[in-house]
Design an enzyme around this catalytic site. Structure first.
Site, PDB file in Angstrom:
ATOM      1  N   GLU A   8       0.727  -1.395  -0.199  1.00  0.00           N
ATOM      2  CA  GLU A   8      -0.296  -0.047  -0.094  1.00  0.00           C
ATOM      3  C   GLU A   8       0.796   1.306   0.027  1.00  0.00           C
ATOM      4  O   GLU A   8       0.511   2.131  -0.357  1.00  0.00           O
ATOM      5  CB  GLU A   8      -0.942  -0.061   1.223  1.00  0.00           C
ATOM      6  CG  GLU A   8      -2.000   1.091   1.207  1.00  0.00           C
ATOM      7  CD  GLU A   8      -3.313   0.678   2.126  1.00  0.00           C
ATOM      8  OE1 GLU A   8      -3.447   1.689   2.781  1.00  0.00           O
ATOM      9  OE2 GLU A   8      -3.685  -0.557   2.101  1.00  0.00           O
ATOM     10  N   ASP A  17      -3.001  -3.417   2.752  1.00  0.00           N
ATOM     11  CA  ASP A  17      -3.597  -3.520   4.138  1.00  0.00           C
ATOM     12  C   ASP A  17      -4.674  -4.437   3.880  1.00  0.00           C
ATOM     13  O   ASP A  17      -5.552  -4.345   2.668  1.00  0.00           O
ATOM     14  CB  ASP A  17      -4.089  -2.194   4.538  1.00  0.00           C
ATOM     15  CG  ASP A  17      -3.132  -1.361   5.533  1.00  0.00           C
ATOM     16  OD1 ASP A  17      -2.013  -1.856   5.327  1.00  0.00           O
ATOM     17  OD2 ASP A  17      -3.367  -0.453   6.094  1.00  0.00           O
ATOM     18  N   TYR A  59      -2.892  -5.451  13.445  1.00  0.00           N
ATOM     19  CA  TYR A  59      -3.527  -4.519  12.652  1.00  0.00           C
ATOM     20  C   TYR A  59      -4.581  -3.417  13.223  1.00  0.00           C
ATOM     21  O   TYR A  59      -5.386  -4.083  13.990  1.00  0.00           O
ATOM     22  CB  TYR A  59      -4.257  -5.456  11.818  1.00  0.00           C
ATOM     23  CG  TYR A  59      -5.161  -4.699  10.664  1.00  0.00           C
ATOM     24  CD1 TYR A  59      -4.406  -4.196   9.358  1.00  0.00           C
ATOM     25  CD2 TYR A  59      -6.266  -4.455  10.513  1.00  0.00           C
ATOM     26  CE1 TYR A  59      -5.099  -3.429   8.112  1.00  0.00           C
ATOM     27  CE2 TYR A  59      -7.033  -3.783   9.462  1.00  0.00           C
ATOM     28  CZ  TYR A  59      -6.246  -3.250   8.531  1.00  0.00           C
ATOM     29  OH  TYR A  59      -6.824  -2.516   7.633  1.00  0.00           O
TER      30      TYR A  59
END
Length: 614
Positions: free
Chosen positions: A7, A110, A320
């Protein structure tokens, strides 16, 4: 050649390092048979209205309902106006060249809705047809990355995730573009008055609370307080009733059989009720609950907390961050004892971590069925090194909550004493017998802050106590407080419904406004639009914001509950529900709100910025 796309550059570098690849090229890194490239977040977006033939701002164009959406390169401002970002064009060309040569494409954006959207938009814009695999990890540690690459998933497994993200993107375009033009045109003052699918009901909540607070008329009421004394330990008891007039309260005060009036045993103990109560530990943090805590403890904005948490994630220190789950599965729970052990030398939590190492851990936060794409936020076991003060504070909130969540219940004894002295008076107090999870941060119990007594003496039903003092209290009702970021985030979870129970609130998360990952940007958008400002810790509407609210408050676009149902529908698409059905509903909704807004007007002083600037 296997091409891995991340990303952002920093993530690509970290993954490349795990593989031992270190040959830097323009826009990518290569080595060991792999090539690592990257996006810079969203390189592409849904095209502007003019790319579908809707030129200018014209009522005849509304509603704008493109048959098929197009993708457009991210724009930047220049002397000539808005142009394609040259750096984005260059990177897309690099990615296209790598994809054309690739024997295999691996997606490492992600692992969530936005990450999937970022990759798919690139993939479809470049008209790539090659199959791809998906890296799905909840931690950026070296071991998690290696394990993820050993268990790559077929890209098609995430088609419904992309469908959900794409439908959200389309619905935001349809509602935002049409509603903004409709309201701006109906205002007749050449002002751009931005509206949005989630932005507008959020503004409505802030304005409604502000006006309710501002227009609140306090009601005066009276209470009577007495101080019975048990063997030298006085405590405070308050009249069981509130009184509307001072005269009523004075009559009650006069009847109190106090010592000064010659009644040495003026307080008769009618009842003593002592109830033990077990208070379960809080659930683990998701992004939203962590943003709320950071706002309360440190005054951090939601956006600030997300940024810090993302940095901690990329530094391999936490899992995360953009998760909407406050639970973990049994597989992750198996790793928790080792994570707790890593905290035994923590300067603040070491003692509690050491204690928990010898205890059976609480499993309230363990429920695989309630884990969504990612589990709750945890530490990773990697030791933090030289963190900034703010980064350390957020890391400690994650670590501390992890210890709290697996700790024992807090055992309390809640005591209520009813005293008769002319009238009935009640005294309440809470004594913590075993602190349990509350020992981690060792902070005062929120439930005790309104209690009149720090501790109550042992009294027996039927005994008489001297009343050594009495007083008439004048009080007034208070309005609901203005929203701050913590209370607004909490309200957004339930589309404005006031629910304190954290499990019940969690159960409603799919019907809230926005998602944990998008709520920070909603607040920042409202500030950027000059609809709200931060005033100390509160979020307060501007005159422009209030004018917009006045016009839209009764329209569908401002209804939080209705907007919350769209979020639920998007989650159902993630689970395989019909895309076409949702798209048709959004189009019908768009037609409806466009007509509603074209019929209303707005005062000229609400102008935010000239239409010509758009």
């Amino acid at each position: 050649m296997k091409v891995i796309i991340a990303e952002k550059p920093s993530v690509a570098r970290e993954i490349a390092k795990v593989f031992g690849a270190n040959t830097k090229k323009d826009g990518y890194i290569e080595g060991k048979g792999y090539t690592f490239t990257w996006a810079f977040g969203h390189l592409l977006q849904l095209a502007a209205p003019q790319e579908y033939g809707y030129y200018g701002w014209n009522v005849q164009n509304l509603p704008m309902l493109p048959n098929k959406f197009k993708l457009s390169i991210r724009k930047v401002k220049s002397k000539e106006g808005m142009i394609d970002d040259p750096s984005v064009k260059k990177q897309l060309d690099i990615i296209k060249g790598l994809f054309d040569e690739a024997t295999e494409i691996i997606v490492a954006t992600d692992a969530g809705r936005e990450g999937e959207l970022i990759f798919r938009y690139i993939y479809y814009y470049l008209k790539c047809k090659k199959p791809f695999k998906r890296l799905w990890i909840s931690s950026q540690t070296d071991e998690a990355i290696k394990e993820g690459f050993r268990n790559l998933k077929p890209g098609t497994d995430y088609d419904t995730l992309f469908n959900s993200a794409h439908c959200r993107s389309q619905s935001d375009w349809l509602v935002g573009m049409n509603a903004t033009q409709a309201l701006s045109l109906s205002s007749g003052n050449r002002a751009v008055l931005s509206l949005g699918r989630v932005q507008t009901p959020t503004l409505a909540m802030i304005c409604s609370r502000y006006l309710e607070n501002k227009n609140f008329v306090p009601q005066i009421y009276y209470q009577v307080a007495i101080q019975p004394d048990k063997d030298g330990q006085a405590f405070r008891a308050i009249s069981a009733e509130n009184y509307k007039t001072k005269e009523e309260a004075q009559a009650v005060l006069d009847k109190v059989e106090d010592v000064a009036a010659g009644f040495p045993t003026g307080g008769h103990i009618l009842s003593v009720e002592a109830k033990p109560r077990k208070e379960p530990p809080p659930l683990l943090h998701d992004l939203s609950s962590l943003q709320q805590e950071a706002n309360k403890r440190k005054g951090f904005t939601a956006d600030q907390t997300l940024g810090i948490l993302q940095n901690l994630y990329e530094s391999k220190l936490v899992t995360y961050p953009r998760t909407g789950s406050r639970y973990i599965g049994d597989d992750v729970f198996a790793e928790v004892p080792a994570l707790i052990e890593k905290l035994k030398d923590h300067p603040d939590f070491g003692k509690q971590a050491t204690y928990l190492m010898g205890q059976k851990l609480n499993k309230r936060s363990v429920n695989a069925k309630k884990v969504t794409d990612h589990h709750a936020v945890l530490t990773t076991g990697v030791e933090p090194y030289q963190l900034s003060k703010d980064h350390q504070a957020v890391y400690d909130m994650v670590a501390g909550r992890m210890l709290e969540a697996f700790h024992q219940e807090c055992i309390k004894e809640i005591t209520k004493i009813v005293v008769q002295s002319g009238s009935k008076f009640t005294a309440s107090g809470t004594v913590i017998g075993s602190a349990g999870w509350r020992a981690v941060f060792n902070e005062p119990d929120e439930e005790k802050k309104d209690e009149e007594n720090a501790a109550l003496p042992k009294v027996i039903q039927g005994e008489n106590l001297p009343v050594i003092n009495k007083a008439l209290l004048e009080k007034q009702t208070k309005p609901k407080p203005l929203y701050n970021e913590a209370s607004l985030l909490k309200a957004l979870e339930t589309a404005g419904k006031e629910i304190d129970d954290e499990e019940l609130r969690y159960a409603m998360k799919d019907s809230g406004l926005g998602t944990p990952a998008t709520r920070a940007s909603i607040i920042e958008t409202l500030i950027k639009r000059t609809y709200i400002i931060r005033e100390k810790k509160n979020l307060v509407p501007t005159e422009t914001g209030l004018n917009v609210y006045t016009v839209v408050k009764d329209q569908k676009i401002a209804q939080a509950e209705l907007t919350g149902t769209w979020e639920k529908r998007l989650e159902e698409i993630r689970s395989g529900a019909s895309i076409n059905e949702f798209q048709e509903e959004i189009k019908a909704y768009t037609r409806n709100i466009t007509q509603e807004l074209l019929r209303v007007g707005i005062p000229k002083k609400a102008a935010a910025e000239p239409v010509a600037n758009q």
